[in-house]
Motif scaffolding. Structure first.
Motif, PDB file in Angstrom:
ATOM      1  N   ASP A 129     -11.701 -53.605 -21.214  1.00  0.00           N
ATOM      2  CA  ASP A 129     -12.685 -53.359 -19.931  1.00  0.00           C
ATOM      3  C   ASP A 129     -12.278 -53.205 -18.658  1.00  0.00           C
ATOM      4  O   ASP A 129     -12.399 -52.331 -18.056  1.00  0.00           O
TER       5      ASP A 129
ATOM      6  N   ARG B  41     -13.825 -46.771 -13.747  1.00  0.00           N
ATOM      7  CA  ARG B  41     -15.300 -47.391 -12.416  1.00  0.00           C
ATOM      8  C   ARG B  41     -14.345 -47.202 -10.780  1.00  0.00           C
ATOM      9  O   ARG B  41     -14.660 -46.926 -10.116  1.00  0.00           O
TER      10      ARG B  41
ATOM     11  N   ARG C 211     -11.515 -49.644 -18.392  1.00  0.00           N
ATOM     12  CA  ARG C 211     -13.313 -48.795 -17.829  1.00  0.00           C
ATOM     13  C   ARG C 211     -13.593 -49.704 -16.276  1.00  0.00           C
ATOM     14  O   ARG C 211     -13.853 -48.770 -15.891  1.00  0.00           O
ATOM     15  N   ASP C 212     -13.298 -50.419 -16.394  1.00  0.00           N
ATOM     16  CA  ASP C 212     -12.900 -51.181 -15.205  1.00  0.00           C
ATOM     17  C   ASP C 212     -12.118 -50.224 -14.094  1.00  0.00           C
ATOM     18  O   ASP C 212     -11.945 -49.610 -13.005  1.00  0.00           O
TER      19      ASP C 212
END
Lengths: 250, 165
Positions: free
Chosen positions: A27, A34, A30-31
């Motif tokens: 995560d 993003r 992923r963040d």
């Protein structure tokens, strides 16, 4: 027993490699991606336009060509100086270019230095130093740079920099940012590669071989740090003269 | 209403980010590098969104970008002097063929093209056709490359080039 049939062989290798399952994209990564996508400027170039052949304004094209040729011939006539776009750009920003863009610098990189002091001590919380453009992007290293180029200073953790003894006269440096240690060696002009080692950072580093190389631009080394948050992506190091300076910028 | 390039690429990341990361992670053998490359892939997609003409599916397009980014990465990699096995805590255990690092070393000794085919066909369990589509190859080329990869892997596995073997 080894399999001979291609299908059996494939199955055999599948069984052997079963422990190597796909890794899940964590995560935080992923963040981070993003956030990087959200911050990336979207190219605003207009879509390529294809004129139908019959509608190509040949008259305008011919006129433009004639005007260009005439202008160029006037500019290149003996005694006429061509405009120096690079120095215009830098003087507009109140900065003097250290290097001509083509001198020892890859074509997409330019280095500028401010008129004031060019280095900052590691313990000095002010960012004083050159700023750099890489391609279309500007990376700022100077508190004297125009305001809109300044980084959000509160967001910048100060890196710790270590010298690494090395057999070659070229020095190696290591930068610690958070829990990661980045090691670089000045070996290949124009190239910079960083490697993040995963061991614990101590001030007395003694690796037998400094790991990787970075390149230098004029009196500085510029290093891109990949895999770190956006605000830490470029480091500028100057290991040649004390104090060893390092600044992490966008 | 049409999506902006940023929204479109963000959607693609949500849909295919995991799939591409898993593949890139296996190819490069390192999570940090894989993350950097996945980020590069989607940034590249965002920058070139204007040139994407929707002749292929977005997934195929992303895999083409992945192919190019990986190729570029390995072109630059000759400056990278550090091997995974040099980092002490990551060294493989040659006695344990189920050890993840051992298996990653086994993969790392394959040339890039063979490694990618091996990963897709063996580890990701994809068909020849799907592998060919993702790599932009013919199925025959996939089969031949897989055959060579398995042969090379077998030599390595049986001790030919194995560490300590």
């Amino acid at each position: 027993m080894e399999a001979n049939d291609p299908v059996d062989k494939l199955e055999m290798w599948r069984r052997r490699f079963r422990p190597l399952t796909a890794e899940i994209l964590p995560d935080p990564m992923r963040d981070q991606i993003r956030a990087r996508l959200a911050a990336e400027p979207v190219p605003t170039a207009p879509r390529r336009h294809h004129w139908p052949k019959a509608l190509i304004p040949w008259g305008s094209v011919a006129a433009a060509v004639i005007v260009s040729v005439v202008t160029l011939s006037r500019l290149t006539a003996p005694g006429t100086a061509l405009p120096n776009f690079a120095s215009k750009a830098s003087s507009a920003a109140g900065l003097a270019p250290v290097l001509a863009p083509t001198q020892h610098v890859p074509s997409n990189q330019r280095v500028f230095a401010p008129a004031g002091p060019a280095r900052a001590s590691l313990t000095t919380p002010a960012l004083v130093g050159p700023w750099v453009t890489l391609g279309q992007r500007v990376f700022w290293l100077s508190a004297q740079a125009p305001t809109h180029l300044r980084p959000p200073m509160s967001a910048l953790p100060w890196p710790r920099v270590f010298r690494i003894p090395h057999r070659s006269p070229r020095q190696a440096v290591a930068v610690q940012i958070g829990g990661s240690l980045w090691i670089a060696r000045f070996a290949y002009p124009r190239y910079f590669v960083w490697h993040r080692r995963r061991y614990r950072v101590t001030p007395s580093l003694r690796p037998t071989h400094p790991t990787l190389s970075i390149g230098h631009l004029g009196p500085y080394a510029i290093c891109r740090l990949q895999g770190v948050p956006l605000s830490h992506q470029v480091a500028l190091l100057s290991p040649w003269a004390p104090p060893l300076s390092a600044t992490v910028v966008r | 209403m049409a999506k902006s390039p940023r929204e479109a690429v963000a959607d693609l990341f949500e849909q295919f980010g995991q799939e591409i990361f898993a593949h890139v992670r296996l190819v490069v053998g390192n999570s940090d590098t894989a993350q950097d490359l996945v980020q590069d892939i989607f940034l590249h997609a965002l920058r070139s969104w204007d040139r994407f003409e929707h002749r292929a599916s977005p997934r195929t397009w992303l895999w083409a970008i992945t192919r190019n980014v990986l190729t570029d990465h390995y072109r630059r990699r000759h400056h990278d002097l550090v091997q995974l096995s040099e980092v002490p805590e990551l060294a493989a255990n040659p006695e344990d063929p189920t050890d993840r690092v051992f298996l990653e070393e086994a993969l790392a000794q394959l040339p890039l093209a063979q490694r990618r085919v091996f990963i897709m066909r063996v580890i990701e369990d994809r068909s020849s056709r799907e592998t060919a589509q993702r790599l932009g190859w013919t199925e025959v080329r996939v089969r031949v490359t897989l055959h060579r990869a398995m042969k090379r892997m077998e030599q390595w596995w049986n001790g030919g080039e194995r560490p300590g073997g």
